[in-house]
Design a protein around this motif. Structure first.
Motif, short mmCIF file in Angstrom:
data_model
loop_
_atom_site.label_atom_id
_atom_site.label_comp_id
_atom_site.label_asym_id
_atom_site.label_seq_id
_atom_site.Cartn_x
_atom_site.Cartn_y
_atom_site.Cartn_z
N GLU A 195 0.83 -1.19 0.00
CA GLU A 195 0.00 0.00 0.00
C GLU A 195 0.87 1.25 0.00
N GLY A 196 0.54 2.17 -0.89
CA GLY A 196 1.31 3.40 -1.00
C GLY A 196 2.35 3.38 -2.10
N ASP A 197 2.73 2.17 -2.53
CA ASP A 197 3.68 2.06 -3.63
C ASP A 197 2.97 2.25 -4.95
N SER A 198 3.76 2.33 -6.04
CA SER A 198 3.21 2.47 -7.37
C SER A 198 3.11 1.12 -8.06
N ALA A 199 2.21 1.03 -9.00
CA ALA A 199 2.04 -0.18 -9.81
C ALA A 199 2.06 0.21 -11.28
N VAL A 200 2.73 -0.61 -12.08
CA VAL A 200 2.81 -0.35 -13.52
C VAL A 200 2.45 -1.63 -14.27
N ILE A 201 1.54 -1.51 -15.22
CA ILE A 201 1.13 -2.62 -16.07
C ILE A 201 1.38 -2.22 -17.51
N LYS A 202 1.96 -3.14 -18.28
CA LYS A 202 2.37 -2.80 -19.64
C LYS A 202 1.65 -3.65 -20.68
N CYS A 203 1.32 -3.03 -21.80
CA CYS A 203 0.70 -3.76 -22.91
C CYS A 203 1.39 -3.41 -24.21
N HIS A 248 3.57 0.26 -27.62
CA HIS A 248 3.17 -0.19 -26.30
C HIS A 248 2.63 0.96 -25.46
N PHE A 249 1.80 0.59 -24.51
CA PHE A 249 1.19 1.56 -23.62
C PHE A 249 1.11 0.98 -22.22
N SER A 250 1.14 1.86 -21.24
CA SER A 250 1.26 1.41 -19.85
C SER A 250 0.27 2.15 -18.96
N LEU A 251 -0.15 1.43 -17.91
CA LEU A 251 -1.01 2.00 -16.87
C LEU A 251 -0.17 2.19 -15.62
N HIS A 252 -0.24 3.37 -15.05
CA HIS A 252 0.50 3.69 -13.84
C HIS A 252 -0.49 4.07 -12.75
N ILE A 253 -0.39 3.39 -11.61
CA ILE A 253 -1.22 3.73 -10.46
C ILE A 253 -0.27 4.14 -9.34
N THR A 254 -0.41 5.34 -8.86
CA THR A 254 0.43 5.82 -7.76
C THR A 254 -0.34 5.76 -6.45
#
Lengths: 112, 117
Positions: A15-23, A72-78
């Protein structure tokens, strides 16, 4: 045929960290890239999208980036929160068509 | 406003029987999609309808699967002679058209969970 690859398939973050998902997409004619969040027992919900004439888009803690050259495109959740835990899908759609090609999904777990 | 609705929410059927799944799209949406989602898997495109154009059926896995959309609104997905491998969640989505600068964002229903025993 058209294909969208999504990585990773599972992702655990504190919790509090960032997450990155790539396509990565294969069809160079793709010009619209939505991201969906699917919670257990529910249908996917659109959370953010980007068109090919834009390189980045932000909405509060969520951002999407697009690299047309690399396809490619990426989703970033902070500042991730436990309620961000869900399965996330990317998709691509080509100009002038209604057909979406989806990635295989990423199960995100945010650990409290 | 009302979103996309699907019925039934759950359906259990015996192998070999026919089933019908219903989708009510958001009012005014011209495009309607059906997808299949197997347990823990991604979304598999089945078919889409757009206005009065011929539907894109390229994703239907076999001739046991068919769909229709009456009056440009409600759609029914029919699976004949169901098999165990048809067990999945069937999702419906709808969107506005692509004209007018819109991106045709999809809105999904909650899905119908089909179990073939």
């Amino acid at each position: 045929g058209e294909n969208v690859e999504q990585h990773p398939s599972t992702l655990s973050v504190q919790e509090g960290d960032s997450a990155v998902i790539k396509c990565t997409y294969s069809d160079s004619a793709s010009n619209y890239f939505p991201w969906y969040k699917q919670e257990l027992g529910k249908g996917p919900q659109l959370i953010i999208d980007i068109r090919s004439n834009v390189g980045e888009k932000k909405d509060q803690r969520i951002a999407v980036t697009l690299n047309k050259t690399a396809k490619h495109f990426s989703l970033h959740i902070t500042e991730t929160q436990p309620e961000d835990s869900a399965v996330y899908f990317c998709a691509a759609r080509s100009f002038g068509t209604y057909k979406y090609i989806f990635g295989t999904g990423t199960r995100l777990k945010v650990l409290a | 406003g009302a979103g996309v609705s699907q019925s039934p929410s759950n359906k259990v059927t015996e192998k070999g029987k026919d089933v019908e799944l219903r989708c009510d799209p958001i009012s005014g949406h011209t495009a309607l999609y059906w997808y299949r989602q197997s347990l823990g898997q991604g979304l598999e495109f089945l078919i889409y309808f757009q206005g009065n154009s011929a539907p894109d059926k390229s994703g239907l896995p076999s001739d046991r699967f068919s769909a229709e959309r009456t009056g440009g609104s409600v759609s029914t997905l029919t699976i004949q002679r169901t098999q165990q491998e048809d067990s999945a969640v069937y999702l419906c989505a709808s969107s506005f058209g692509l004209g007018g600068g819109g991106a045709g964002e999809q809105y999904f229903g909650p899905g119908t969970r089909l179990t073939v025993t």
